[in-house]
Each structure stands twice: as structure tokens, then as C-alpha cells.
Write an enzyme that holds these catalytic residues in place. Sequence first.
Site, short mmCIF file in Angstrom:
data_model
loop_
_atom_site.label_atom_id
_atom_site.label_comp_id
_atom_site.label_asym_id
_atom_site.label_seq_id
_atom_site.Cartn_x
_atom_site.Cartn_y
_atom_site.Cartn_z
N HIS A 1 0.75 -1.20 0.18
CA HIS A 1 0.15 0.04 0.02
C HIS A 1 0.79 1.06 0.15
CE1 HIS A 1 0.45 1.11 4.55
NE2 HIS A 1 0.63 -0.38 4.59
N ASP B 1 6.24 1.90 6.45
CA ASP B 1 4.91 1.14 6.38
C ASP B 1 4.12 2.12 5.40
OD1 ASP B 1 2.59 0.11 6.87
OD2 ASP B 1 2.42 0.64 9.08
N GLU C 1 -5.45 1.44 2.72
CA GLU C 1 -5.05 0.23 3.47
C GLU C 1 -5.00 0.72 5.07
OE1 GLU C 1 -2.68 -2.74 5.78
OE2 GLU C 1 -2.45 -0.34 5.35
N HIS D 1 4.61 3.37 13.03
CA HIS D 1 3.68 4.58 13.26
C HIS D 1 4.32 5.70 13.92
CE1 HIS D 1 -0.28 2.32 12.23
NE2 HIS D 1 0.48 1.93 11.42
#
Length: 346
Positions: free
Chosen positions: A71, A188, A222, A322
Site C-alpha cells: 500500500h 510502512d 489500507e 507508526h
Amino acid sequence: MNISINKEYVLKTAEEILKFNSPTGFCFEIMDIIKEKAEGFGYAFETNNKGCGIITVPGKSNDKVIALSAHVDTLGAMVRSVTADGTLKFTLLGGPIVPTLDAEYCSIRTREGKLYSGTFLSTSPAAHVFKDSASKTRDAENMEIRIDEVVHSKEDVNNLGIYPGDFIFIDPKTTITESGFIKSRFIDDKGSVSCLMGLLELLKRENIVPEYTVKVFISVYEEVGHGASYIPKDVTEMIAVDMGCIGDDLTCTEYDVSICAKDSSGPYDYNMTTKLVNLAKEAELKYAVDIYPYYGSDVGAALRGGNDIRGALIGPGVHASHGMERSHYTAFENTIKLLSLYIMSK
């Protein structure tokens, strides 16, 4: 089998897309970059109605079709409201660790496409003024964005063209070190997108034809749970390429390709996972097999969307997800090698 990965291309691609803003819900501009790269290798590119990119790599056989998904959407924020003092309250896109946003630079994009710079700050930002400057909870309720314009009121901000619903781009602070570390927000999952682009570069450079047709699926949305909820109907199995977790009770490192056996949605396909483990072992790749209790992937979204597929999950190990993330080129290389071995096997 000697698989030669183009390190320079992979790292250059990673740096380019990591620095390009694409919070979930705002991925149409970065998809143009993905399209250019795919078509530059001679592969067909299309998008579905939702905006996901599909790159088709013809194989020797169509007996099955393998989707490799990553993603390109990231965590982010959006203007929630404009205060009477001319600052911005924000709503989160996905789940960034909010305290890591304190004092981070950002850009606010208006509907007209104009960008204004700003800074995430606590509402008690000054140690010389507020007793709770250090202790105040850093969350969306106790933080705001200071705009780098002469504004004193809500009207001043609106006159700039800034309104609720405008996207806020968080500065990724991308850095690639001489020792091979990739430091940035949003590895990510842009690290995995870079791996898939590196795989396409390898296939083109070495004139490799996969055993079965491969569809590289670059998903959007996503981070809010439905990125790959709809995939091409001819896909029979799918490997989500997403970050490998590092930390408590896990064996993955920043140098490994992670093979996830189970996440919050349940176990991945046993036979696919076993094949990936055996390929990694035989090729003497640095790899780890782990369980991710607080994790979901595009495979989970595809299965919940009713797609009749088998699914697995792999990806480069990424530290501090994150937040301010970090990985190493070695993890990218091991991921690309494992993917190439999988699509070249029967």
C-alpha cells in the site's frame, strides 16, 4: 540461484516515494509516479475505480494468478476545524502515535492546491509559560497546528483558503545513511512499494518471466482498512508485502524479511507460508517467522471483501512503526529475493 538486486535503484525509489506526500485518501498524485515506473519497464498499468494501481507481469502460465500487494497510502491528518485564534484542530488519518507528532513540521493543502507550512504543537507549548508544558497529554484534543502565516482569527485562516477537510501532510524526514539505514515516517508501507518496484526492475533487467502471471497491486486506503477489499477476479493467491514488526516477543530485525504466520485476522494460508519459509531457508536469506497480534493486511481486506483467494504476508523488518520508523537495505534485499524466488517457482 544468484539474484542480483539493484541497490541503487531500490534506495533511490524508496527515497523518492517516501518524500512524496500520499496520506490515505490522497494517493492519486503518487499513483502517477508508480504508473510511470511500471510503464517504463514495459508492463501494463491500470487503476480501479477506488484508485488502486494494478501492474500486470505476464507469466508462462495462467493456471493461477499471483497478486503481490503493497500500500502506498500513509498515515496523516486532516483539518477538523479552525479556532478563533487562527490555529487548526486536526483529525487523524489512520493511527499515528500522536506524541511523536509534537513539534513536527507539516504542510496544509487547500482544495485549490495551495500549500502552507505549519507545526504540530501542544496547546501548552512553552516551558516559560505553562506549568504542564512537559506533562500535558499529547493527543488530538490537546494539540493544534500553528500556521506559518500572519493569522489572528478564523477569518484570516479562511481567507488563505484553509477549511475543514483539507489534508495535512506530515514531514516524513526521510534520511538514508551511508551504512544502509532508511530512516523516515511511512516506511510502512512505502518500503514495500519500493521492494515491488525493485522486483519489477529485476524482472525487466534479467528478462525473467514468472512461472505464473503476476499482478502487482498497489493499494490505497489500507491504513483505514479497505485497501485491497476489491482485487482482480482472476487472482487466485495473494502475498501482502507489508512491514515486518520488531519488538517484544518477536524475532524479526531490521535486516530480515519477515514472514507472518498469523495476525489479528487469523492465520495465513499454511501451504503458502510453508513454501515461503522453505524458499527463504534454502536460499539462506535472513528471515524471521512471527505472530502479529495488533496488525492487519491487504490480504485480510481482500478476504473480508469476499475474494476467493489464498493469502500470505511478508515484508522488510521495520522498527518503531507508526512513529519515526527505520529499516535497513538488507531487509529490502531479502524481501525482493524471497518474492522473486516465489514467483519463479512452480
